[in-house]
Design a protein around this motif. Structure first.
Motif, PDB file in Angstrom:
ATOM      1  N   LYS A 178       7.813 -29.116  20.904  1.00 23.74           N
ATOM      2  CA  LYS A 178       7.399 -27.738  20.454  1.00 23.74           C
ATOM      3  C   LYS A 178       9.124 -26.811  20.860  1.00 23.74           C
ATOM      4  O   LYS A 178       8.299 -25.373  19.843  1.00 23.74           O
ATOM      5  CB  LYS A 178       6.345 -26.849  21.362  1.00 23.74           C
ATOM      6  N   THR A 359      10.189 -11.948  10.928  1.00 20.59           N
ATOM      7  CA  THR A 359       8.831 -11.875  10.583  1.00 20.59           C
ATOM      8  C   THR A 359       7.830 -12.841  10.045  1.00 20.59           C
ATOM      9  O   THR A 359       8.203 -12.405   8.282  1.00 20.59           O
ATOM     10  CB  THR A 359       8.272 -10.935  10.984  1.00 20.59           C
ATOM     11  N   ASN A 413      -1.644 -17.918  11.512  1.00 20.79           N
ATOM     12  CA  ASN A 413      -0.163 -17.917  13.226  1.00 20.79           C
ATOM     13  C   ASN A 413       0.815 -17.520  12.462  1.00 20.79           C
ATOM     14  O   ASN A 413       0.974 -16.881  11.650  1.00 20.79           O
ATOM     15  CB  ASN A 413       0.592 -19.512  13.474  1.00 20.79           C
ATOM     16  N   TRP A 414       1.625 -16.678  12.826  1.00 20.63           N
ATOM     17  CA  TRP A 414       2.342 -15.786  12.854  1.00 20.63           C
ATOM     18  C   TRP A 414       3.491 -16.200  13.905  1.00 20.63           C
ATOM     19  O   TRP A 414       3.660 -17.015  15.626  1.00 20.63           O
ATOM     20  CB  TRP A 414       2.043 -14.618  12.975  1.00 20.63           C
ATOM     21  N   SER A 415       5.262 -15.523  13.659  1.00 20.12           N
ATOM     22  CA  SER A 415       5.842 -15.437  14.305  1.00 20.12           C
ATOM     23  C   SER A 415       6.867 -14.290  14.451  1.00 20.12           C
ATOM     24  O   SER A 415       7.236 -13.992  13.202  1.00 20.12           O
ATOM     25  CB  SER A 415       6.505 -17.012  14.297  1.00 20.12           C
ATOM     26  N   HIS A 416       7.869 -14.066  15.691  1.00 18.38           N
ATOM     27  CA  HIS A 416       9.000 -13.009  15.530  1.00 18.38           C
ATOM     28  C   HIS A 416      10.313 -13.436  16.208  1.00 18.38           C
ATOM     29  O   HIS A 416       9.806 -13.745  17.115  1.00 18.38           O
ATOM     30  CB  HIS A 416       8.623 -11.991  15.472  1.00 18.38           C
ATOM     31  N   ARG A 417      10.916 -13.245  15.350  1.00 19.56           N
ATOM     32  CA  ARG A 417      12.025 -13.711  16.144  1.00 19.56           C
ATOM     33  C   ARG A 417      13.355 -12.462  16.655  1.00 19.56           C
ATOM     34  O   ARG A 417      13.394 -11.019  14.991  1.00 19.56           O
ATOM     35  CB  ARG A 417      13.138 -14.248  14.965  1.00 19.56           C
ATOM     36  N   LYS A 423      12.168 -15.598  20.642  1.00 13.96           N
ATOM     37  CA  LYS A 423      11.546 -16.172  19.276  1.00 13.96           C
ATOM     38  C   LYS A 423      10.373 -16.110  20.305  1.00 13.96           C
ATOM     39  O   LYS A 423       9.501 -16.597  20.480  1.00 13.96           O
ATOM     40  CB  LYS A 423      11.622 -17.380  18.661  1.00 13.96           C
ATOM     41  N   ARG A 425       5.295 -16.727  19.342  1.00 12.16           N
ATOM     42  CA  ARG A 425       4.958 -17.252  18.185  1.00 12.16           C
ATOM     43  C   ARG A 425       3.646 -17.441  18.915  1.00 12.16           C
ATOM     44  O   ARG A 425       3.148 -17.378  19.919  1.00 12.16           O
ATOM     45  CB  ARG A 425       5.382 -18.796  18.473  1.00 12.16           C
ATOM     46  N   ASN A 426       2.344 -17.138  17.609  1.00 11.60           N
ATOM     47  CA  ASN A 426       1.094 -16.597  17.851  1.00 11.60           C
ATOM     48  C   ASN A 426       0.160 -17.463  16.696  1.00 11.60           C
ATOM     49  O   ASN A 426       0.568 -16.970  15.537  1.00 11.60           O
ATOM     50  CB  ASN A 426       0.901 -15.432  18.011  1.00 11.60           C
ATOM     51  N   GLY A 427      -1.249 -18.055  17.762  1.00 15.28           N
ATOM     52  CA  GLY A 427      -1.891 -18.981  16.078  1.00 15.28           C
ATOM     53  C   GLY A 427      -2.824 -18.698  16.491  1.00 15.28           C
ATOM     54  O   GLY A 427      -3.606 -18.911  17.886  1.00 15.28           O
TER      55      GLY A 427
END
Length: 837
Positions: A178, A359, A413-417, A423, A425-427
């Motif tokens: 992952k 993002t 899903n989205w991600s933010h660094r 980082k 991640r959520n989905g």
């Protein structure tokens, strides 16, 4: 010299080249040559000036170990947010001492290039061109330093998501961890079937792709209702296929929007929850790109096969913060099997929004409308040890048999660094499947060995699944030890219910079938007004997991992690009504560890090992109403990975031993025939070899071999010591393709391959055998430009050139392997015309 007509973004995944090594998340080798070439050729002198770009202004966290220079530059480009231009000759055979710490990109680059004899030039903000260093060290005074001119030659490097990527292998994969981890540093066997392989072999189904991986075969899949496979001797059942890491139960993937297919060998429950012991198949879908690309393909083949696909992607707005992709496929086909048509339409729009550089939000939708027939195969006669001697076209259902499915999927899903190191991640994923079944099944051979007993199965079924995940990844050092950690949680729910009419109907003669004796209208009325079979099943689990990837001395990589699952399964059936179903509830709670180690004595060689435990299928309840223990498994694995020809060719040699426990077997303590207990055991051990990539600039290769010793160790049915069904002891393949680029036959490609499998047992009792077989395939293609930007490809594939008769597998799902044996495809041709621009 070839060059790209677009610039893949630095945020994309691993890049590869058809000429040389694989690289990382951005194009490292001549991806910018279209823009850089005029400047580099015309400039007799090159100037290094004080850095004023983001390469000097911003500090980043770098963690780059000692390794080949090209891979160190790859990692630096990813971590520092820059792009490089350089030639293969510049870096060939060079090593980098690496760099670690909080530095500007330019300072980090100076460390990475130390001792290489190379300098650099920064231009256009974040583009760095490597150049030969002058005899004297460059001065950092106000006066510029003159460097010798450098001639750029070679081919363009493509991003791994670039539609024009021609590579057969990948350097990185995320399915096993992952995280985007180099395969050479991953202590598991992970194989990737790339987009180019699927193009060359005209892959239409996942089954067409997995033949390129050792130790993987197609399983029954309830005819052709869903994708199911045997991996390392064990069936993935109906839930061994994943889409971008999300479990897809009773799922048959349409490959029109598939970017690549990852096969992770061995138990994967530590990251993905309840799963089967042999491994998993992960479908990686195409994502929107920030440059325009359009493709239209028409395929046509034997048995009236026609398939049209569309692929369109690009930016929606000027700043490229909003991207789209649209995939479509329409298939209309008959089959070498009688009364077996297919009519399918598939659409898959997707959007990507990047409100900031840190993002990203992705929204995907899939819809599939499918009309087809469940192929029940052919039988084996009572007392025989081979499939019945009947034409491979023969079927024992009726001409009016049909299955209609509507499949819907939504994936958000989205991600933010937060910074270069951390980082989030959520989905969330939701799937719904509705299908209407109108089929005639022939589950058994009558004692006369002339006729098949049949049932009419008319059912309305609804399935849905929901899932969500949240995880955090981070990189940091502790006393010189490098860490990449992953902490996450996920939730999954799956529900299935049906009401059906399952009633006996007319027999059919095996050797002289007469069709038309079944009254379909009558059985539709039974289904709608008098159903006699009802089922409802629900699975739900919640899990938390953690993982730490540790690097010591740049050569030793240690992976450790674990997962704790809470699972609730509810199943029940009735012959009265849905309301009359009394679901049995089984609760399971288990911790599953995974540890692995990789040692790299040289950058091109890795020695690895792992130990994994996993939680498998729910076993239901015993004859006394008590919950049976779920299946569990553990694996020991050791192997060697190697990269050759500057990383263009990769290989994995693995030995494994998997033990699966708590398999259901007969309960000898009760007089009830079908009562079972969960005390059975099976073991699979073997050796696997996978080789893939490019030997030369023109020759691509895939080679596999698997020795699989899969046996029943313990059960109450008298089968101890027998081989597990549908698993060949020896199997392998060899595929090669030659591109005539740079020759008088430029544009032509020819490929050929053989696929072999030894004899397989058809049942647990080992009373039925499927003969071994060999299949020879070939392809030829011609590509040429149309206008300034478009490219047209014509292609012909011929499969099973020698028209060998073979059998794929038997139905072990319903306990009726003798009644349903899948038949392999005869000689088939598939042509295609594809326009890309």
């Amino acid at each position: 010299m070839k060059k790209t007509e677009h610039l893949p973004p630095s945020s994309q995944k691993a890049t590869t080249s058809s000429q040389q090594h694989r690289v990382g998340k951005i194009p490292l080798y001549l991806g910018l040559v279209a823009l850089a070439l005029p400047v580099m050729v015309q400039a007799a002198d090159t100037v290094i000036t004080p850095a004023t770009s983001i390469a000097k202004a911003n500090r980043h966290s770098f963690n780059i170990g000692k390794q080949p220079l090209y891979s160190a530059l790859n990692t630096l480009a990813e971590q520092g947010g820059v792009q490089f231009v350089f030639t293969e000759e510049m870096v060939k055979g060079l090593s980098s001492p690496g760099v670690s710490g909080q530095l500007s990109t330019e300072d980090a680059l100076s460390q990475v290039l130390k001792g290489s004899g190379l300098g650099y030039r920064i231009s256009r903000g974040n583009t760095i061109t490597l150049e030969a260093k002058p005899v004297e060290a460059p001065s950092r005074s106000a006066e510029p330093t003159v460097l010798a001119p450098v001639k750029v030659s070679g081919e363009a490097v493509y991003d791994s998501t670039d539609p024009y990527n021609t590579a057969y292998n990948r350097s990185n994969a995320s399915t096993a961890t992952k995280t985007d981890t180099p395969i050479m540093e991953t202590p598991m066997s992970i194989q990737v079937v790339t987009q180019q392989v699927m193009k060359d072999q005209q892959v239409v189904t996942v089954e067409d792709a997995i033949k390129n991986v050792s130790g993987v075969q197609r399983s029954w899949g309830y005819g052709n209702l869903y994708d199911e496979f045997y991996i390392r001797g064990f069936s993935t059942s109906d839930a061994g296929t994943y889409r971008n890491g999300f479990k897809m139960t009773t799922y048959a993937a349409e490959t029109a929007n598939v970017e690549s297919i990852d096969i992770l060998k061995g138990p994967a429950a530590m990251l993905y929850g309840r799963s089967d012991a042999g491994g998993m198949v992960n479908i990686v879908t195409k994502k929107p790109l920030d440059y325009a690309y359009y493709a239209l393909q028409q395929q046509f083949g034997s048995y009236d096969f026609y398939r049209t696909t569309v692929d369109a992607t690009g930016p929606i707005n000027d700043d490229k913060s909003l991207l789209y992709r649209f995939n479509l496929a329409y298939t209309n086909a008959d089959s070498f099997r009688d009364f077996n048509p297919t009519d399918r339409i598939f659409i898959a729009p997707s959007l990507t929004w990047r409100p900031t550089d840190a993002t990203e939000v992705n929204l995907n939708f899939e819809y599939k409308n499918n009309d087809f027939v469940l192929d029940q195969g052919i039988p084996s006669l009572n007392g025989a040890n081979r499939p019945a001697d009947v034409p491979i076209s023969r079927v024992y259902h009726e001409p009016d048999s049909n299955v209609h499915t509507d499949d819907y999927l939504v994936d958000l899903n989205w991600s933010h660094r937060f910074n270069d190191s951390w980082k989030l991640r959520n989905g969330f994923v939701a799937t719904v499947q509705d299908y209407d079944l109108e089929t005639i099944v022939a589950p058994f051979v009558r004692p006369d060995n002339q006729s098949l007993g049949r049932f009419a199965n008319f059912a309305d079924t609804e399935r849905h699944s929901y899932g969500a995940f949240l995880d955090v990844t981070g990189q940091f050092d502790t006393f010189g030890v490098q860490h990449e950690v992953l902490v996450g949680t996920d939730w999954y729910e799956y529900s299935q219910s049906f009401s059906s009419s399952f009633r006996p109907t007319t027999d059919i003669n095996i050797f002289n079938p007469v069709y038309g004796s079944v009254n379909f209208d009558q059985h539709r009325a039974f289904r709608d007004n008098d159903p006699n079979s009802f089922f409802k099943g629900d699975d739900e689990w919640f899990g938390i997991y953690f993982q730490d990837q540790i690097t010591l001395w740049d050569k030793l990589h240690i992976l450790g992690g674990g997962r704790h699952d809470w699972v609730r399964s509810k199943t029940g059936s009735s012959d009265l009504s849905t309301a009359a179903i009394n679901q049995a509830i089984v609760d399971t709670e288990r911790f599953q560890p995974r540890v692995g180690i990789v040692y790299q004595p040289w950058n091109w060689l890795s020695v690895y090992g792992n130990f994994v435990e996993s939680l498998g299928s729910n076993n239901g309840i015993s004859g006394t109403g008590e919950a049976l223990k779920p299946e569990i498994a553990e694996q020991f694995e050791a192997g060697i990975k190697a990269e050759w020809f500057d990383g263009r060719l990769s290989s994995t040699l693995a030995y494994y031993n998997i033990e699966k426990q708590n398999i259901r077997t007969a309960d000898l303590s009760t007089p009830v025939l079908f009562d079972q207990v969960a005390i059975g055991m099976a073991r699979s051990q073997g050796i696997e070899l996978d080789v893939k990539g490019q030997i030369t600039d023109n020759l691509s290769l895939i080679g596999t071999y698997a020795f699989t010793d899969a046996r029943i160790i313990k059960n109450n049915d008298g089968d101890e010591g027998n081989r597990l069904p549908n698993v060949p002891e020896n199997s392998g393949s060899l595929w090669a393709k030659y591109d005539f680029n740079g020759t008088p036959l430029d544009g032509f490609s020819f490929g050929s391959g053989v696929y072999v499998a030894g004899q397989r047992e058809g049942d647990n009792a080992n009373t039925l055998q499927l003969p071994g077989y060999g299949r020879w395939d070939a392809m030829a293609a011609y590509r040429f430009k149309v206008g300034k930007k478009a490219r047209l490809t014509t292609q012909l594939n011929v499969n099973n050139i020698l028209d060998k008769q073979y059998y794929k597998n038997t139905d072990t799902l319903d306990g009726n392997p003798r009644g349903r044996i899948s038949v392999g495809e005869p000689l088939t041709l598939m042509g295609s015309i594809k326009l890309e621009y």
